[in-house]
Design a protein around this motif. Structure first.
Motif, mmCIF file in Angstrom:
data_model
loop_
_atom_site.group_PDB
_atom_site.id
_atom_site.type_symbol
_atom_site.label_atom_id
_atom_site.label_comp_id
_atom_site.label_asym_id
_atom_site.label_seq_id
_atom_site.Cartn_x
_atom_site.Cartn_y
_atom_site.Cartn_z
ATOM 1 N N LEU A 238 43.402 34.549 43.717
ATOM 2 C CA LEU A 238 44.812 34.512 44.082
ATOM 3 C C LEU A 238 45.444 33.216 43.588
ATOM 4 C CD1 LEU A 238 44.359 35.828 47.707
ATOM 5 C CD2 LEU A 238 45.534 37.046 45.869
ATOM 6 N N CYS B 51 50.638 30.619 46.970
ATOM 7 C CA CYS B 51 50.898 32.038 47.215
ATOM 8 C C CYS B 51 52.080 32.205 48.166
ATOM 9 C CB CYS B 51 49.658 32.707 47.793
ATOM 10 S SG CYS B 51 48.193 32.631 46.721
ATOM 11 N N ASP C 221 51.397 35.020 44.078
ATOM 12 C CA ASP C 221 50.757 36.216 44.625
ATOM 13 C C ASP C 221 51.102 36.349 46.109
ATOM 14 O OD1 ASP C 221 49.586 36.966 42.246
ATOM 15 O OD2 ASP C 221 47.707 35.908 42.650
#
Length: 534
Positions: free
Chosen positions: A64, A92, A68
């Protein structure tokens, strides 16, 4: 005309959320940052910083990276802030999911947000797994452990190298909560690092902070932007202690305030109603409370006084005791635009803020009041739709330019859909709503969403939903006006049972009336005003 805040602008740090919120945590070391209000389990400020570093590194090791989306489906726990800041520190975007959602509602958010991973707890797996399957999400983390999934321990013991993603606070998203906005179905609200940092910084001048001695009770959910910003991030940024509870239970709430010497409570009106009237309150020592601030729904002036007077009487503090006040905001505002200052921090020359108002526009915030009928600025002293502009205003709705344009104009004004009035001291009172949303126990309920579910029943030909105020509780109850299909004999109880299976508890239909036809305009828009007048 635009009304500027009565408070001077504050500097908004150019920082990512974790580095700003946790800036003092390393130096605070062994001071408690998070305490489980039931078990007493504690995470210190120093441990919090270390856990966030490991969580971020572990997410990066899973593949990740920046941008994301990681969905989080969990009740309040002391580990929720670790998860949120770990996701943010990895670059993220955290999308919080309402812990009451059904599998269909979860699947919708997972798909719409483009989530790559779901983080949840084992009691929620019966809803999480079918939702993941429907949405095509395969990566799962179960915080307390489950077969076939990594646990919180697995992530926190990761040996992966620390990560330092290149984050632009002004443009990079940090969270993607879902809101119905002023109308319609739930939409992803794009909030940047700057939005959340700004909102904590903006509210600071209105707080009489007792440094190192602030204990905040976190019973409102962290999946709601009110809980995420005001309770969790604000409390941690102050260097205070956040006491978590997984859900509202009055006895547990009162006991946690008493046992942990809570100083500040940020609540919704139903909790104020309990504090004002429930006999259980008299069995606990709540004298540590200095401030109770209500948000998420309008707070009646008489209820504010009733709760404040009772708490002061029970504590024996008189006029110097706890203050009950109100603030205003919405998810699209990160969420605060207005609040009541602590005593003594009002603008110069102005007395105490009257009950019933939502206080002042916070620093760096401008407001306009627009006449809904003409689209022009309302005359001074008149009501108008509240428009807000400031660094806390969202970047827009995810993949929904039409909804963004309807809510956020080219000059940066967010059209709230709420009708307000401002007095000559700069204090705002919210008096009505242009928008169609129903507010039930602080949650947003979109009529259009419920109507779509109702029409899915084979015995219902047409449906319209409005909010009806309950005289006893003061709550707005979702009421359905239904047209039966030809030959159908569906009953009120059958409608309620059907909806209870399809939607979260706060969205359930509470009242049903069968009618011959739903009143609509020539363009097909439901004439809710006619339904309200029945």
């Amino acid at each position: 005309m635009a009304y500027a805040s009565r408070f001077p602008d504050v500097e908004i740090p150019d920082a990512a959320v974790p580095s700003y919120v946790l800036a003092r945590s390393a130096e605070l070391g062994d001071a408690p940052a998070l305490v489980d209000g039931l078990s007493g389990e504690t995470i210190t400020h120093g441990q919090l910083v270390a856990h966030v570093d490991r969580f971020a590194a572990a997410l990066h090791a899973r593949g990740l990276g920046k941008g994301d989306v990681v969905a989080v489906f969990s009740p309040n726990t002391i580990w929720f802030p670790v998860v949120f800041h770990g996701i943010a520190a990895a670059g993220c975007v955290m999308s919080p999911i309402n812990s009451l959602y059904t599998p269909d509602e979860i699947a919708f958010q997972l798909k719409d947000a483009g989530a790559k991973t779901l983080i949840t707890v084992s009691p929620f797996l019966d809803r999480a797994r079918p939702a993941m399957e429907a949405a095509g999400v395969t990566d799962l983390v179960v915080l307390d452990g489950a077969e076939g999934a990594d646990s919180l321990r697995d992530l926190l013991t990761s040996q992966a190298p620390s990560v330092q993603p290149d984050i632009d606070p002004a443009t990079d998203l940090v969270t993607l909560p879902y809101s119905s906005g002023t109308t319609g179905l739930p939409k992803g609200v794009m909030l940047t690092h700057r939005n959340l940092v700004a909102n904590v910084a903006q509210t600071r001048p209105l707080i009489d902070l007792h440094d190192g001695d602030e204990r905040i009770i976190a019973v409102l959910p962290f999946f709601h932007i009110y809980g995420l910003t005001v309770l969790m991030n604000q409390g941690l940024q102050w260097g205070g202690t956040v006491i978590t509870l997984p859900r509202f239970d009055l006895e547990q709430f009162l006991r946690a305030i008493q046992d942990h010497k809570v100083t500040r409570a940020f609540v919704a009106p139903p909790i104020l109603l309990a504090l004002a009237k429930h006999p259980l309150v008299e069995q606990f020592d709540l004298s540590s409370l200095r401030s109770v601030t209500s948000g998420a729904a309008p707070l009646d002036e008489s209820l504010a006084f009733a709760a404040q007077d009772r708490l002061r009487t029970l504590a024996g503090t008189g006029d110097d005791g706890v203050t009950v006040a109100q603030g205003y905001g919405m998810t699209e505002l990160s969420p605060v635009s207005h609040t009541t200052p602590d005593h003594g921090l009002e603008p110069a020359g102005v007395g105490a803020t009257p009950k019933g108002t939502v206080g002042y526009a916070i620093p760096n915030t401008e407001c306009r009041l627009i006449d809904p009928a003409t689209g022009e600025d309302a005359a001074e002293g008149d009501r108008g739709e509240l428009w807000v502009r400031g660094p806390q205003v969202m970047a827009g709705y995810l993949n929904n330019q039409k909804a963004t344009d309807e809510t956020l104009d080219a000059e940066g004004w967010l059209h709230t859909g709420d009708v307000a009035v401002v007095d000559d001291a700069g204090r705002y009172t919210v008096v009505d709503r242009v928008k169609e949303l129903i507010k039930y126990k602080g949650y947003q309920v979109a009529p259009a969403e419920l109507e779509a579910v109702l029409i899915g029943h084979p015995q219902i030909a047409d449906a319209a939903v409005i909010g009806v105020k309950d005289a006893e509780s003061g709550e707005e109850l979702p009421k359905a006006f239904l047209v039966r299909a030809p030959g159908a004999e569906i009953t009120e109880d059958e409608v309620k049972a059907y909806m209870a299976e399809k939607v979260a508890p706060h969205k359930k239909i509470r009242l049903v009336e069968f009618i011959d036809a739903v009143p609509k305009s020539a363009a097909g828009k439901i004439l809710r005003k006619e339904l309200r007048s029945r």
